[in-house]
Scaffold this motif. Structure first.
Motif, PDB file in Angstrom:
ATOM      1  N   ALA A  48     -10.249   7.425   2.524  1.00 37.85           N
ATOM      2  CA  ALA A  48      -8.848   7.349   2.139  1.00 37.85           C
ATOM      3  C   ALA A  48      -8.747   6.513   0.868  1.00 37.85           C
ATOM      4  CB  ALA A  48      -8.029   6.715   3.247  1.00 37.85           C
ATOM      5  N   ILE A  49      -8.209   7.099  -0.194  1.00 37.49           N
ATOM      6  CA  ILE A  49      -8.004   6.400  -1.465  1.00 37.49           C
ATOM      7  C   ILE A  49      -6.568   5.881  -1.466  1.00 37.49           C
ATOM      8  CG2 ILE A  49      -8.189   6.545  -3.961  1.00 37.49           C
ATOM      9  CD1 ILE A  49     -10.793   7.209  -2.417  1.00 37.49           C
ATOM     10  N   ILE A  50      -6.394   4.572  -1.670  1.00 37.15           N
ATOM     11  CA  ILE A  50      -5.087   3.942  -1.476  1.00 37.15           C
ATOM     12  C   ILE A  50      -4.722   3.099  -2.693  1.00 37.15           C
ATOM     13  CG2 ILE A  50      -3.786   2.291  -0.060  1.00 37.15           C
ATOM     14  CD1 ILE A  50      -5.699   3.142   2.271  1.00 37.15           C
ATOM     15  N   GLY A  51      -3.519   3.315  -3.222  1.00 37.32           N
ATOM     16  CA  GLY A  51      -2.996   2.494  -4.302  1.00 37.32           C
ATOM     17  C   GLY A  51      -2.183   1.350  -3.732  1.00 37.32           C
ATOM     18  N   GLN A  52      -2.597   0.109  -4.031  1.00 35.32           N
ATOM     19  CA  GLN A  52      -1.905  -1.084  -3.552  1.00 35.32           C
ATOM     20  C   GLN A  52      -1.167  -1.736  -4.725  1.00 35.32           C
ATOM     21  OE1 GLN A  52      -5.202  -3.283  -1.543  1.00 35.32           O
ATOM     22  NE2 GLN A  52      -4.202  -2.646   0.353  1.00 35.32           N
ATOM     23  N   ARG A  53       0.147  -1.592  -4.737  1.00 30.31           N
ATOM     24  CA  ARG A  53       0.945  -2.035  -5.888  1.00 30.31           C
ATOM     25  C   ARG A  53       0.961  -3.555  -6.029  1.00 30.31           C
ATOM     26  NH1 ARG A  53       6.517  -2.795  -7.547  1.00 30.31           N
ATOM     27  NH2 ARG A  53       6.747  -1.989  -9.672  1.00 30.31           N
ATOM     28  N   GLY A  54       0.855  -4.285  -4.951  1.00 34.65           N
ATOM     29  CA  GLY A  54       0.731  -5.739  -5.051  1.00 34.65           C
ATOM     30  C   GLY A  54       1.864  -6.499  -4.396  1.00 34.65           C
ATOM     31  N   SER A  55       1.552  -7.722  -4.026  1.00 37.49           N
ATOM     32  CA  SER A  55       2.421  -8.544  -3.194  1.00 37.49           C
ATOM     33  C   SER A  55       3.537  -9.219  -3.976  1.00 37.49           C
ATOM     34  CB  SER A  55       1.581  -9.630  -2.507  1.00 37.49           C
ATOM     35  OG  SER A  55       0.951 -10.447  -3.478  1.00 37.49           O
ATOM     36  N   TRP A  56       4.572  -9.618  -3.227  1.00 36.26           N
ATOM     37  CA  TRP A  56       5.586 -10.546  -3.743  1.00 36.26           C
ATOM     38  C   TRP A  56       5.870 -11.642  -2.726  1.00 36.26           C
ATOM     39  CZ3 TRP A  56      10.119 -11.756  -1.295  1.00 36.26           C
ATOM     40  CH2 TRP A  56      10.551 -10.896  -0.269  1.00 36.26           C
ATOM     41  N   ASN A  57       5.621 -11.376  -1.437  1.00 35.50           N
ATOM     42  CA  ASN A  57       6.026 -12.284  -0.370  1.00 35.50           C
ATOM     43  C   ASN A  57       4.821 -13.014   0.227  1.00 35.50           C
ATOM     44  OD1 ASN A  57       7.254 -11.916   3.017  1.00 35.50           O
ATOM     45  ND2 ASN A  57       7.675 -13.574   1.591  1.00 35.50           N
ATOM     46  N   PHE A  76      -1.760 -13.926  -4.540  1.00 34.02           N
ATOM     47  CA  PHE A  76      -1.617 -12.498  -4.801  1.00 34.02           C
ATOM     48  C   PHE A  76      -2.553 -11.673  -3.919  1.00 34.02           C
ATOM     49  CE2 PHE A  76      -0.463 -14.154  -9.158  1.00 34.02           C
ATOM     50  CZ  PHE A  76       0.890 -13.881  -9.020  1.00 34.02           C
ATOM     51  N   ALA A  77      -2.051 -10.548  -3.472  1.00 35.17           N
ATOM     52  CA  ALA A  77      -2.859  -9.586  -2.722  1.00 35.17           C
ATOM     53  C   ALA A  77      -2.447  -8.192  -3.166  1.00 35.17           C
ATOM     54  CB  ALA A  77      -2.654  -9.750  -1.223  1.00 35.17           C
ATOM     55  N   GLY A  78      -3.365  -7.257  -3.043  1.00 35.93           N
ATOM     56  CA  GLY A  78      -3.107  -5.912  -3.540  1.00 35.93           C
ATOM     57  C   GLY A  78      -3.534  -5.803  -4.989  1.00 35.93           C
ATOM     58  N   TYR A  79      -2.725  -5.129  -5.814  1.00 37.95           N
ATOM     59  CA  TYR A  79      -3.043  -4.928  -7.237  1.00 37.95           C
ATOM     60  C   TYR A  79      -4.414  -4.278  -7.394  1.00 37.95           C
ATOM     61  CZ  TYR A  79       0.828  -8.211  -7.924  1.00 37.95           C
ATOM     62  OH  TYR A  79       2.058  -8.828  -7.893  1.00 37.95           O
ATOM     63  N   LYS A  80      -4.694  -3.282  -6.550  1.00 38.55           N
ATOM     64  CA  LYS A  80      -5.993  -2.622  -6.561  1.00 38.55           C
ATOM     65  C   LYS A  80      -5.837  -1.167  -6.133  1.00 38.55           C
ATOM     66  CE  LYS A  80      -8.450  -6.730  -4.715  1.00 38.55           C
ATOM     67  NZ  LYS A  80      -9.405  -7.007  -5.783  1.00 38.55           N
ATOM     68  N   VAL A  81      -6.872  -0.392  -6.405  1.00 42.01           N
ATOM     69  CA  VAL A  81      -7.072   0.895  -5.755  1.00 42.01           C
ATOM     70  C   VAL A  81      -8.304   0.738  -4.880  1.00 42.01           C
ATOM     71  CG1 VAL A  81      -7.557   3.350  -6.040  1.00 42.01           C
ATOM     72  CG2 VAL A  81      -6.027   2.181  -7.650  1.00 42.01           C
ATOM     73  N   SER A 111       0.858  -1.188   0.000  1.00 39.13           N
ATOM     74  CA  SER A 111       0.000   0.000   0.000  1.00 39.13           C
ATOM     75  C   SER A 111       0.893   1.236   0.000  1.00 39.13           C
ATOM     76  CB  SER A 111      -0.913  -0.008   1.227  1.00 39.13           C
ATOM     77  OG  SER A 111      -1.779  -1.132   1.190  1.00 39.13           O
ATOM     78  N   LEU A 112       0.846   2.000  -1.099  1.00 43.45           N
ATOM     79  CA  LEU A 112       1.792   3.093  -1.317  1.00 43.45           C
ATOM     80  C   LEU A 112       1.110   4.450  -1.461  1.00 43.45           C
ATOM     81  CD1 LEU A 112       4.131   1.264  -3.867  1.00 43.45           C
ATOM     82  CD2 LEU A 112       4.635   1.734  -1.480  1.00 43.45           C
TER      83      LEU A 112
END
Length: 437
Positions: A355-364, A368-373, A338-339
């Motif tokens: 709060a609008i949040i850009g989630q660039r996405g997981s690697w660990n 997969f998790a994130g990859y969303k706004v 979350s960036l």
């Protein structure tokens, strides 16, 4: 060396075949997340979506009642955004600086392979670009290189005729008149910023306080859990405060592993940030989080996480800290990266003051998790204890490949939201189907 590189690539190739499972796991979100037991292994789980980009005519999927279009494309790794008072949009085209990382040896090599596979660490354009929507149709007709030859720039701020830019290692200031297509005045070096090797979390975000006297600087840790020694963490894992008048740089709040996006809440004026938490404790630890930032408070890193939970790996290194820990306000899911952060200050039935949040996405993690706004709803200046709303997804393909990865977000003066997609090289414009009033 070739053997380890081959092993890393085989693993990553297998990961790319997984279906699109960008989760929002209810136990990992909210004001009281249900934390799993730590899972420590010799080698961390490494699964990242291969960066492939969006093809012509493709776009991520907006929530019902919203539309999305390409505001600008053909950009070089766009990561951060700033709307200027006249409506122009600045975008930092930037990437990892050379000789930056955080790991030595084989672990470092594999980390670099993972980053490249996921669309990073391919060289930085080192510039700030200006985008201008001349006719108000939601597309930038004008695109110019405003500043070049920077050093992995990220945070940007504007006030009183000056543009402030945070390189990875320094805070700079430029005289700039709104509406101009170039910066003609001299560069001022205001202060150095923490950038000792390894400079692991290299981004430095910026935000002005409400009075304009202070600039906050988000600075991430130089490691995962201080494994490089606390002497390499000076003025890091913190939000710093730069005094415009005196030139003094000091710690405003500490123990924040990687605070990136910062924003002032439109109702209370309070400072909020999103923080990337630590890795290598299992799929569901540790959740990234959204929190209000209180001056002189300590948020736990590296010893503590999510309030009163101690990281035994840190204790085993002989590092301990019994300072009172402030618990984060809202968990955002483990490894979601979350960036981006901004608040939606326009009338809207579901996201006003959210709060609008850009989630660039997981690697660990293994799924997969994130990859969303997403949007975290607020009530009376505090997050609601409810799951976030997904505003924009579809960044993962059915094969588990990353068509895009959302990073910076910015709420514009017309009620639209722009999203920097550093894999696709696109700034997306997300707007309510019915314009805000």
């Amino acid at each position: 060396m070739r053997f380890y590189l081959a092993v890393a690539m085989v693993c990553l190739g297998a990961c790319a075949q997984t279906p699109n499972l960008a989760l929002i796991n209810s136990k990992e979100f909210g004001k009281n997340p249900d934390l799993s037991e730590p899972e420590v292994s010799l080698l961390p789980t490494a699964k990242i979506a291969r960066a492939v980009g969006f093809r012509a005519g493709e776009a991520p999927r907006p929530a019902a009642g919203w539309t999305v279009n390409r505001f600008a494309e053909g950009l070089a790794h766009p990561r951060w955004l700033l709307e200027l008072p006249n409506g122009d949009l600045l975008v930092a085209e930037t990437d990892t600086p050379q000789n930056s990382g955080g790991f030595d040896g084989i672990k470092g090599l594999v980390a670099k392979v993972i980053m490249r596979y996921g669309g990073s660490n391919r060289g930085s354009a080192d510039r700030i670009r200006l985008l201008r929507d001349v006719d108000g149709d939601g597309v930038a007709e004008r695109s110019v290189k405003l500043l070049e030859d920077l050093h992995s720039p990220f945070g940007m701020a504007y006030r009183d005729g000056y543009l402030y830019v945070a390189n990875t290692d320094a805070l700079l200031r430029f005289p700039y008149q709104l509406g101009e297509d170039n910066v003609s005045g001299p560069t001022e070096h205001l202060t150095d910023l923490p950038a000792l090797p390894y400079n692991h979390h290299w981004t430095k975000s910026l935000l002005f306080g409400s009075t304009g006297r202070h600039l906050w600087v988000g600075v991430g840790s130089n490691s995962n859990i201080a494994e490089n020694g606390m002497e390499n963490e000076e003025m890091r894992a913190a939000i710093l405060q730069y005094d415009i008048e005196s030139g003094e740089l000091s710690v405003y709040a500490s123990g924040l592993r990687n605070p990136v996006g910062m924003a002032l809440h439109p109702e209370t004026g309070g400072l909020w940030t999103v923080v990337n938490e630590r890795d290598e404790l299992g799929d569901q630890l540790v959740p990234d989080y959204l929190t209000e930032v209180i001056e002189d408070e300590f948020y736990g890193w590296p010893v503590w996480y999510m309030g009163g939970n101690k990281d035994e790996r840190v204790l085993a290194m002989g590092i301990d800290n019994d300072t009172r820990v402030r618990e984060p306000d809202y968990a955002l899911g483990a490894h979601t990266a979350s960036l981006g952060l901004d608040f939606y200050d326009y009338p809207h039935p579901s996201v006003q003051h959210a709060a609008i949040i850009g989630q660039r996405g997981s690697w660990n993690r293994s799924q997969f998790a994130g990859y969303k706004v997403i949007a975290v709803q607020f009530d009376a200046g505090r997050p609601k204890d409810a799951l976030p709303i997904t505003l924009l997804d579809g960044f993962l393909s059915e094969k588990g490949q990353a068509r895009g990865r959302p990073v910076g977000v910015q709420v514009l003066g017309d009620g639209a939201i722009v999203v920097a997609d550093d894999v696709a090289g696109i700034v997306w414009r997300l707007a309510p189907a019915v314009p805000t009033k």
